[in-house]
Design a protein around this motif. Structure first.
Motif, PDB file in Angstrom:
ATOM      1  N   GLU A 195       0.838  -1.198   0.000  1.00  0.00           N
ATOM      2  CA  GLU A 195       0.000   0.000   0.000  1.00  0.00           C
ATOM      3  C   GLU A 195       0.869   1.244   0.000  1.00  0.00           C
ATOM      4  O   GLU A 195       1.939   1.278   0.634  1.00  0.00           O
ATOM      5  N   ALA A 196       0.407   2.272  -0.700  1.00  0.00           N
ATOM      6  CA  ALA A 196       1.207   3.484  -0.875  1.00  0.00           C
ATOM      7  C   ALA A 196       1.692   4.063   0.451  1.00  0.00           C
ATOM      8  O   ALA A 196       2.845   4.486   0.578  1.00  0.00           O
ATOM      9  N   ALA A 197       0.810   4.078   1.444  1.00  0.00           N
ATOM     10  CA  ALA A 197       1.173   4.653   2.743  1.00  0.00           C
ATOM     11  C   ALA A 197       2.237   3.841   3.468  1.00  0.00           C
ATOM     12  O   ALA A 197       2.944   4.352   4.341  1.00  0.00           O
ATOM     13  N   ALA A 198       2.376   2.551   3.101  1.00  0.00           N
ATOM     14  CA  ALA A 198       3.323   1.666   3.787  1.00  0.00           C
ATOM     15  C   ALA A 198       4.669   1.592   3.082  1.00  0.00           C
ATOM     16  O   ALA A 198       5.600   0.965   3.609  1.00  0.00           O
ATOM     17  N   VAL A 199       4.796   2.205   1.929  1.00  0.00           N
ATOM     18  CA  VAL A 199       6.060   2.123   1.178  1.00  0.00           C
ATOM     19  C   VAL A 199       7.247   2.660   1.979  1.00  0.00           C
ATOM     20  O   VAL A 199       8.300   2.010   2.035  1.00  0.00           O
ATOM     21  N   PRO A 200       7.145   3.826   2.634  1.00  0.00           N
ATOM     22  CA  PRO A 200       8.308   4.335   3.376  1.00  0.00           C
ATOM     23  C   PRO A 200       8.820   3.362   4.442  1.00  0.00           C
ATOM     24  O   PRO A 200      10.033   3.258   4.666  1.00  0.00           O
ATOM     25  N   ALA A 201       7.910   2.636   5.090  1.00  0.00           N
ATOM     26  CA  ALA A 201       8.313   1.701   6.147  1.00  0.00           C
ATOM     27  C   ALA A 201       9.096   0.516   5.588  1.00  0.00           C
ATOM     28  O   ALA A 201       9.833  -0.147   6.321  1.00  0.00           O
ATOM     29  N   SER A 202       8.949   0.260   4.288  1.00  0.00           N
ATOM     30  CA  SER A 202       9.652  -0.864   3.656  1.00  0.00           C
ATOM     31  C   SER A 202      10.994  -0.454   3.077  1.00  0.00           C
ATOM     32  O   SER A 202      11.735  -1.304   2.562  1.00  0.00           O
ATOM     33  N   LEU A 203      11.304   0.827   3.152  1.00  0.00           N
ATOM     34  CA  LEU A 203      12.505   1.337   2.500  1.00  0.00           C
ATOM     35  C   LEU A 203      13.784   0.716   3.061  1.00  0.00           C
ATOM     36  O   LEU A 203      14.680   0.317   2.307  1.00  0.00           O
ATOM     37  N   SER A 204      13.889   0.604   4.387  1.00  0.00           N
ATOM     38  CA  SER A 204      15.131   0.139   5.006  1.00  0.00           C
ATOM     39  C   SER A 204      15.438  -1.321   4.686  1.00  0.00           C
ATOM     40  O   SER A 204      16.602  -1.749   4.765  1.00  0.00           O
ATOM     41  N   SER A 205      14.434  -2.096   4.321  1.00  0.00           N
ATOM     42  CA  SER A 205      14.650  -3.518   4.040  1.00  0.00           C
ATOM     43  C   SER A 205      14.701  -3.815   2.542  1.00  0.00           C
ATOM     44  O   SER A 205      14.758  -4.980   2.142  1.00  0.00           O
ATOM     45  N   ASP A 207      16.179  -2.288  -1.572  1.00  0.00           N
ATOM     46  CA  ASP A 207      17.254  -1.500  -2.185  1.00  0.00           C
ATOM     47  C   ASP A 207      16.787  -0.085  -2.506  1.00  0.00           C
ATOM     48  O   ASP A 207      17.509   0.887  -2.262  1.00  0.00           O
ATOM     49  N   PHE A 208      15.572   0.008  -3.053  1.00  0.00           N
ATOM     50  CA  PHE A 208      15.013   1.315  -3.407  1.00  0.00           C
ATOM     51  C   PHE A 208      13.507   1.276  -3.191  1.00  0.00           C
ATOM     52  O   PHE A 208      12.917   0.206  -3.064  1.00  0.00           O
ATOM     53  N   ALA A 209      12.888   2.458  -3.170  1.00  0.00           N
ATOM     54  CA  ALA A 209      11.427   2.536  -3.073  1.00  0.00           C
ATOM     55  C   ALA A 209      10.945   3.756  -3.839  1.00  0.00           C
ATOM     56  O   ALA A 209      11.627   4.791  -3.875  1.00  0.00           O
ATOM     57  N   VAL A 210       9.781   3.616  -4.452  1.00  0.00           N
ATOM     58  CA  VAL A 210       9.154   4.730  -5.159  1.00  0.00           C
ATOM     59  C   VAL A 210       8.000   5.224  -4.286  1.00  0.00           C
ATOM     60  O   VAL A 210       7.041   4.482  -4.038  1.00  0.00           O
ATOM     61  N   ILE A 211       8.122   6.474  -3.807  1.00  0.00           N
ATOM     62  CA  ILE A 211       7.234   6.958  -2.746  1.00  0.00           C
ATOM     63  C   ILE A 211       6.509   8.237  -3.173  1.00  0.00           C
ATOM     64  O   ILE A 211       7.119   9.152  -3.743  1.00  0.00           O
ATOM     65  N   ASN A 212       5.214   8.296  -2.857  1.00  0.00           N
ATOM     66  CA  ASN A 212       4.437   9.519  -3.084  1.00  0.00           C
ATOM     67  C   ASN A 212       4.977  10.659  -2.224  1.00  0.00           C
ATOM     68  O   ASN A 212       5.400  10.429  -1.085  1.00  0.00           O
ATOM     69  N   GLY A 213       4.903  11.883  -2.756  1.00  0.00           N
ATOM     70  CA  GLY A 213       5.438  13.032  -2.051  1.00  0.00           C
ATOM     71  C   GLY A 213       4.877  13.236  -0.663  1.00  0.00           C
ATOM     72  O   GLY A 213       5.621  13.501   0.294  1.00  0.00           O
ATOM     73  N   PHE A 215       3.538  11.040   1.383  1.00  0.00           N
ATOM     74  CA  PHE A 215       3.964   9.987   2.303  1.00  0.00           C
ATOM     75  C   PHE A 215       5.449  10.112   2.635  1.00  0.00           C
ATOM     76  O   PHE A 215       5.885   9.774   3.743  1.00  0.00           O
ATOM     77  N   ALA A 216       6.219  10.601   1.684  1.00  0.00           N
ATOM     78  CA  ALA A 216       7.642  10.830   1.948  1.00  0.00           C
ATOM     79  C   ALA A 216       7.812  11.901   3.017  1.00  0.00           C
ATOM     80  O   ALA A 216       8.596  11.738   3.968  1.00  0.00           O
ATOM     81  N   LEU A 217       7.079  12.992   2.886  1.00  0.00           N
ATOM     82  CA  LEU A 217       7.157  14.064   3.879  1.00  0.00           C
ATOM     83  C   LEU A 217       6.681  13.558   5.241  1.00  0.00           C
ATOM     84  O   LEU A 217       7.279  13.860   6.277  1.00  0.00           O
ATOM     85  N   GLY A 218       5.604  12.793   5.240  1.00  0.00           N
ATOM     86  CA  GLY A 218       5.064  12.265   6.492  1.00  0.00           C
ATOM     87  C   GLY A 218       6.024  11.329   7.200  1.00  0.00           C
ATOM     88  O   GLY A 218       5.986  11.205   8.431  1.00  0.00           O
ATOM     89  N   ALA A 219       6.881  10.669   6.426  1.00  0.00           N
ATOM     90  CA  ALA A 219       7.845   9.735   7.015  1.00  0.00           C
ATOM     91  C   ALA A 219       9.150  10.424   7.383  1.00  0.00           C
ATOM     92  O   ALA A 219      10.095   9.769   7.841  1.00  0.00           O
ATOM     93  N   GLY A 220       9.203  11.739   7.175  1.00  0.00           N
ATOM     94  CA  GLY A 220      10.400  12.484   7.542  1.00  0.00           C
ATOM     95  C   GLY A 220      11.529  12.387   6.534  1.00  0.00           C
ATOM     96  O   GLY A 220      12.672  12.752   6.823  1.00  0.00           O
ATOM     97  N   LEU A 221      11.224  11.907   5.321  1.00  0.00           N
ATOM     98  CA  LEU A 221      12.251  11.836   4.279  1.00  0.00           C
ATOM     99  C   LEU A 221      12.483  13.227   3.693  1.00  0.00           C
ATOM    100  O   LEU A 221      11.555  14.050   3.613  1.00  0.00           O
TER     101      LEU A 221
END
Length: 284
Positions: A195-205, A207-213, A215-221
């Protein structure tokens, strides 16, 4: 000249009647003036429904400019995507600002409404972020890339990966692209669909992730650390710009056009560019 008592009574009644009519006429004119003033005041208030971020923030940036033109901007925040259109159709709002055109077209079709886009204002980008890897030019064989699993955002993610020469899609598949449309995958990357909202949480595990703007801001990226971004000139940028929307009966009104002028100003472009670190871009 002498008047009989009967004539004096008649004259007195006639005078009283004329006085009452005159006072009534004055009262009517006064009320009419008051009503007219109220209408004029309403014509100088622009009531716009908007999502809190970034839409209401962008509208707040033009309040002072509209005040110089004699208009009061009344921003009503909504946290859902249905009520702003309902309120606009019911003439509780003069305009709204929260949606892209494909969403509006679908809403109009399902609800038999005729709301119209007036002005594209901004575009919320998707971007590729590094997780376990940080160089798109040195992707390892079998690398994992996380993408949103909903139809619209997954297609955008695939198009962005294609623009970076990571995959190749069927010709002209556009915004209907799915993983089944990948015709060339030289690094044999593996797509992890969540799910789009869960993409940032999967980033660390991954290689790369494609994230909506958003959700990226919400995750502190930090959007400035993204490895690649959609552009406003891309197919997604041209399709998913967020619009100011109005009704057919008022879209050409003076106050809506005053709002359009304010939102097209250099000040708005500067506000967007300086406030969102590239996750929100001025519409082309």
């Amino acid at each position: 000249m002498k008047f009989s008592k009967a004539k004096l009574v008649f004259v007195s009644i006639l005078f009283s009647s004329l006085l009452v009519l005159a006072l009534a006429a004055c009262g009517s004119n006064s009320a009419g003036s008051s009503d007219s003033a109220a209408v004029n005041d309403a014509d100088k208030t622009i009531k716009v429904g908007a999502s809190p971020t970034p839409h209401a923030e962008i509208l707040n940036a033009v309040k002072a400019e509209l005040e110089k033109e004699g208009y009061t901007l009344d921003i009503v925040e909504f946290t859902d995507y249905i009520q702003p259109n309902v309120a606009l159709s019911n003439k509780e709002l003069d305009a709204n600002y929260f949606q892209h055109k494909p969403y509006l077209d679908n809403y109009n079709a399902e609800n038999k409404t005729d709301l119209e886009v007036v002005l594209p204002v901004h575009f919320e980008t998707m971007a590729i972020y590094g997780g376990k890897s940080s160089d798109l030019g040195k992707i390892e064989e079998g690398a994992t890339i996380v993408v949103p699993n909903d139809t619209t955002n997954e297609a955008r993610a695939l198009l962005l990966l294609q623009s970076e020469n990571i995959i190749e899609l069927k010709e002209n598949v556009g915004l209907e692209a799915t993983p089944n449309d990948i015709v060339n995958n030289p690094k044999n990357i593996k797509l992890l669909e969540v799910e789009a909202a869960a993409v940032p949480a999967s980033l660390s595990s991954s290689d790369f992730a494609v994230i909506n703007g958003n959700f990226a801001l919400g995750a502190g990226l930090n959007p400035q650390e993204a490895l690649a971004n959609e552009s406003v000139e891309s197919l997604a940028g041209q399709t998913y710009a967020n619009y100011l929307v109005a009704r057919p009966d008022n879209k050409d009104s003076e106050k809506i056009q005053a709002l359009v002028k304010a939102l097209k100003s250099d000040a708005v472009v500067e506000f967007i560019n300086s406030s969102y670190s590239g996750s929100v871009l001025p519409a082309a």
